[in-house]
Design a protein around this motif. Structure first.
Motif, PDB file in Angstrom:
ATOM      1  N   PRO A  31     -13.469 -14.852 -17.363  1.00 19.72           N
ATOM      2  CA  PRO A  31     -12.300 -14.758 -16.489  1.00 19.72           C
ATOM      3  C   PRO A  31     -11.812 -13.313 -16.395  1.00 19.72           C
ATOM      4  N   GLY A  32     -11.545 -12.866 -15.236  1.00 23.79           N
ATOM      5  CA  GLY A  32     -11.094 -11.500 -15.049  1.00 23.79           C
ATOM      6  C   GLY A  32     -10.212 -11.389 -13.826  1.00 23.79           C
ATOM      7  N   ASN A  33      -9.823 -10.200 -13.533  1.00 20.79           N
ATOM      8  CA  ASN A  33      -8.910  -9.955 -12.423  1.00 20.79           C
ATOM      9  C   ASN A  33      -9.592  -9.265 -11.248  1.00 20.79           C
ATOM     10  N   ALA A  34     -10.923  -9.389 -11.148  1.00 25.03           N
ATOM     11  CA  ALA A  34     -11.645  -8.667 -10.105  1.00 25.03           C
ATOM     12  C   ALA A  34     -11.170  -9.061  -8.714  1.00 25.03           C
ATOM     13  N   GLN A  35     -11.052 -10.368  -8.466  1.00 25.95           N
ATOM     14  CA  GLN A  35     -10.597 -10.809  -7.148  1.00 25.95           C
ATOM     15  C   GLN A  35      -9.189 -10.299  -6.863  1.00 25.95           C
ATOM     16  N   LEU A  36      -8.322 -10.392  -7.857  1.00 22.88           N
ATOM     17  CA  LEU A  36      -6.955  -9.914  -7.674  1.00 22.88           C
ATOM     18  C   LEU A  36      -6.927  -8.421  -7.413  1.00 22.88           C
ATOM     19  N   PHE A  37      -7.826  -7.677  -8.083  1.00 18.30           N
ATOM     20  CA  PHE A  37      -7.878  -6.232  -7.881  1.00 18.30           C
ATOM     21  C   PHE A  37      -8.231  -5.896  -6.434  1.00 18.30           C
ATOM     22  N   PHE A  38      -9.271  -6.525  -5.919  1.00 16.00           N
ATOM     23  CA  PHE A  38      -9.692  -6.214  -4.553  1.00 16.00           C
ATOM     24  C   PHE A  38      -8.672  -6.702  -3.524  1.00 16.00           C
ATOM     25  N   GLN A  39      -8.043  -7.818  -3.811  1.00 18.26           N
ATOM     26  CA  GLN A  39      -6.989  -8.287  -2.911  1.00 18.26           C
ATOM     27  C   GLN A  39      -5.826  -7.300  -2.888  1.00 18.26           C
ATOM     28  N   ALA A  40      -5.443  -6.821  -4.075  1.00 21.95           N
ATOM     29  CA  ALA A  40      -4.360  -5.840  -4.151  1.00 21.95           C
ATOM     30  C   ALA A  40      -4.748  -4.544  -3.458  1.00 21.95           C
ATOM     31  N   LEU A  41      -5.998  -4.151  -3.614  1.00 21.57           N
ATOM     32  CA  LEU A  41      -6.477  -2.930  -2.976  1.00 21.57           C
ATOM     33  C   LEU A  41      -6.393  -3.027  -1.453  1.00 21.57           C
ATOM     34  N   LYS A  42      -6.833  -4.169  -0.931  1.00 21.80           N
ATOM     35  CA  LYS A  42      -6.798  -4.340   0.527  1.00 21.80           C
ATOM     36  C   LYS A  42      -5.369  -4.434   1.048  1.00 21.80           C
ATOM     37  N   SER A  43      -4.517  -5.139   0.313  1.00 15.26           N
ATOM     38  CA  SER A  43      -3.142  -5.301   0.776  1.00 15.26           C
ATOM     39  C   SER A  43      -2.368  -3.987   0.707  1.00 15.26           C
ATOM     40  N   ARG A  44      -2.732  -3.118  -0.238  1.00 13.45           N
ATOM     41  CA  ARG A  44      -2.033  -1.851  -0.397  1.00 13.45           C
ATOM     42  C   ARG A  44      -2.676  -0.712   0.402  1.00 13.45           C
ATOM     43  N   SER A  45      -3.845  -0.926   0.949  1.00 12.62           N
ATOM     44  CA  SER A  45      -4.601   0.179   1.555  1.00 12.62           C
ATOM     45  C   SER A  45      -3.855   0.855   2.700  1.00 12.62           C
ATOM     46  N   LYS A  46      -3.036   0.102   3.432  1.00 13.30           N
ATOM     47  CA  LYS A  46      -2.295   0.705   4.537  1.00 13.30           C
ATOM     48  C   LYS A  46      -1.184   1.620   4.033  1.00 13.30           C
ATOM     49  N   GLU A  47      -0.680   1.343   2.831  1.00 15.41           N
ATOM     50  CA  GLU A  47       0.390   2.164   2.266  1.00 15.41           C
ATOM     51  C   GLU A  47      -0.136   3.366   1.494  1.00 15.41           C
ATOM     52  N   ILE A  48      -1.419   3.316   1.090  1.00 17.99           N
ATOM     53  CA  ILE A  48      -2.006   4.423   0.322  1.00 17.99           C
ATOM     54  C   ILE A  48      -3.327   4.863   0.968  1.00 17.99           C
ATOM     55  N   PRO A  49      -3.325   5.189   2.252  1.00 17.68           N
ATOM     56  CA  PRO A  49      -4.582   5.494   2.957  1.00 17.68           C
ATOM     57  C   PRO A  49      -5.323   6.694   2.382  1.00 17.68           C
ATOM     58  N   ASN A  50      -4.609   7.704   1.904  1.00 17.63           N
ATOM     59  CA  ASN A  50      -5.288   8.882   1.362  1.00 17.63           C
ATOM     60  C   ASN A  50      -5.913   8.595   0.001  1.00 17.63           C
ATOM     61  N   LEU A  51      -5.316   7.721  -0.771  1.00 15.95           N
ATOM     62  CA  LEU A  51      -5.873   7.387  -2.079  1.00 15.95           C
ATOM     63  C   LEU A  51      -7.179   6.618  -1.939  1.00 15.95           C
ATOM     64  N   VAL A  52      -7.295   5.772  -0.918  1.00 16.95           N
ATOM     65  CA  VAL A  52      -8.501   4.966  -0.753  1.00 16.95           C
ATOM     66  C   VAL A  52      -9.503   5.615   0.189  1.00 16.95           C
TER      67      VAL A  52
END
Length: 558
Positions: free
Chosen positions: A428-449
């Motif tokens: 069990p891990g947080n991989a799915q949650l990580f990628f979901q968080a990354l996609k949901s936050r990508s518009k707010e942190i465009p330069n970081l991604v």
């Protein structure tokens, strides 16, 4: 503010590092201590002129959030080379960025009119034009340990309230040679058209009685004139190239003299297949060496070995025998990216920083390993050494390791297959949650991604579906799941030689909702140490200080 005249005895006792029963020793007065601090800081400013470190500034604009207090709402990014011999001059390393000589003004298409990279670099200095007792008042506050380093604390204020650009705040001074190792505050003299942001600036010991600017945290959360933000500035790559080369030469092992033996019965010749592999490996090595010499890739070390352990787990459980062997390296930058150079997998420091667990790391490495297994090679033009003769400013134009959408899709499918047979399939891990968080936050942190050398992170990491997320029954009832860590959550940097080490931090217990901070900028609190012979191996006995305003306060170690 306390007067200089009433505290010399308190300061003298604080400076004493020997038991009171030992032989008496002449202690400096407060005025003498301040003079030593001033002289050391002036020498520090002059010493820094010999260096040209890499400077990275990352800014997150903020918006209020009911549950988390403030969350990212846009970001800015700068990567450049400082020329400290010319003050705070910066040369951008990423195409499209521009520098400017006006403090926090006129930035064209870069940081907006509110931010300027040179302004954040300026925060490595308290005041490089008049830091002395004539222009400043010093008030002794107390003592404190910053990591293993004993420090004296002073509040510092300009002598004249009308002075602009003078430092206002607190300084921490190590008590052996009187270097300022931390200063927290801001510059005086804000106006309607220019701003001096609050900041917390740290220096780390590089040995030989030298402390170098390493980290700066800045924020503005209550200024109505500008947008609220948090920012991190990191400096690294101080060691001149000739010093790095000398260090590498010193690592060479000279064998004992033995007669040369021609072993004609062994297989020494390269077959065409072996020659092709060696040619590709040479291209990989050339690129990695170039990036390392530029200070953009960390030297091979402990973090790379951690990544290679996960890759080895994937290979062994999938019965893979890949030749040449797969290696891992780490970019020094904060932007989130991963890519392959032939059989070399590269992850950025920022990406490793924010990953919540090993299962998430395995998902990303499995995707990149999929490129290797499928034979997605890099061009071998860099096996020719003349192809590496270009100016540093052209680095990101010469190097690029993006993949086609078809290659990315194929690598995702292959990576999924590798994960399903790996030790991480039932973990069990947080991989799915990580990628979901990354996609949901990508518009707010465009330069970081936004990557510098590989593919866009938020668009291409779709492999997480192969890694299960912990089911509610598996998790503790009161557990708070962390989808992603803040920047700086896993790795610390040695600014002199760019070595990376995994953080060794204690468990923090229960985490509140506003303490999750996925992908966010946070303050720095460094555990300072002394390098080489000056290293403090034992904690000295506490020394009490007694005065009218400071009674029996021992040294304290956080």
């Amino acid at each position: 503010m306390r007067s200089l005249k009433i505290l010399p005895l308190a300061l003298a006792l604080a400076l004493s590092a020997i038991p009171l029963s030992a032989a008496p020793q002449q202690q400096p007065t407060l005025t003498q201590v301040v003079d030593k601090i001033v002289a050391q800081e002036q020498a520090e400013v002059q010493s820094l002129r010999q260096y040209s470190p890499i400077v990275e500034t990352y800014i997150q604009l903020l918006r209020p959030d009911k549950s988390q207090g403030a969350v990212p709402n846009g970001d800015k990014y700068f990567l450049g080379r400082a020329d400290l011999a010319k003050g705070v001059d910066l040369e951008p390393l990423i195409s499209g960025t521009r520098n400017n000589h006006n403090m926090f003004g006129g930035l064209g298409s870069f940081f907006s009119t509110e931010f300027l990279p040179r302004g954040f670099l300026q925060m490595i200095y308290l005041d490089n034009n008049g830091f002395d007792r004539q222009h400043y008042k010093f008030s002794y506050v107390g003592r404190e340990f910053l990591g293993e380093v004993r420090c004296l604390i002073f509040d510092v204020d300009p002598s004249s309230k009308g002075d602009k650009g003078r430092f206002v705040g607190r300084i921490w001074v190590e008590d052996q040679d009187y270097h300022i190792v931390r200063f927290n505050g801001g510059y005086s003299g804000r106006s309607a058209t220019s701003f001096y942001f609050n900041f917390d600036s740290w220096r780390t010991n590089a040995g030989k009685n030298e402390w170098l600017p390493a980290f700066i945290y800045s924020e503005e959360v209550d200024n109505q004139a500008i947008k609220t933000f948090r920012a991190q500035t990191r400096l690294w790559g101080y060691a001149p190239e000739q010093v790095r080369e000398e260090q590498e030469l010193s690592k060479l092992v000279v064998d004992t003299q033995k007669p040369v033996k021609d072993q004609t019965d062994t297989d020494n010749d390269f077959s065409p297949v072996q020659a092709k592999r060696a040619w590709g490996r040479q291209a990989e090595d050339n690129v990695a060496t170039k990036l390392e010499h530029l200070g953009l890739m960390a030297p091979y070390g402990d973090v790379d070995k951690v990544l290679e352990t996960v890759v080895n787990n994937l290979e062994v459980t999938n019965n893979l025998d890949i030749q040449p062997a797969v290696r891992c390296r780490v970019l020094m930058t904060s932007t989130l990216e991963s890519f392959t150079m032939g059989h070399t997998i590269v992850l950025s420091r920022g990406l490793v920083d924010v990953l919540p667990d090993e299962a998430s790391l395995a998902a990303i490495l499995a995707h990149e390993l999929g490129h290797v297994v499928l034979g997605h090679r890099m061009g071998t033009q860099f096996a020719f050494f003349n192809r590496l003769r270009f100016d540093e400013k052209e680095t990101f134009r010469h190097f690029g390791f993006t993949r086609t959408p078809e290659e990315e899709q194929a690598a995702t499918q292959k990576g999924t297959e590798l994960l399903k047979k790996s030790p991480y399939k039932d973990q069990p891990g947080n991989a799915q949650l990580f990628f979901q968080a990354l996609k949901s936050r990508s518009k707010e942190i465009p330069n970081l991604v936004s990557p510098h050398l590989g593919n866009n992170a938020a668009k291409n990491w779709n492999i997480a579906s192969a890694v299960p997320t912990a089911q509610p029954s598996e998790a503790k009832p009161d557990a708070i799941v962390i989808a992603a860590l803040p920047l700086g959550g896993r790795i610390k940097i040695e600014p002199w030689n760019n070595q990376l080490q995994m953080l060794k931090s204690k468990q923090v217990g229960a985490v509140a909702e506003d303490e999750k901070m996925p992908f966010e900028v946070t303050p720095f609190f460094l555990y300072l140490t002394r390098q080489g012979v000056n290293s403090l191996t034992e904690t000295p006995s506490a020394v009490s200080v007694k005065s009218d305003s400071d009674t029996n306060i021992p040294y304290r170690k956080p």
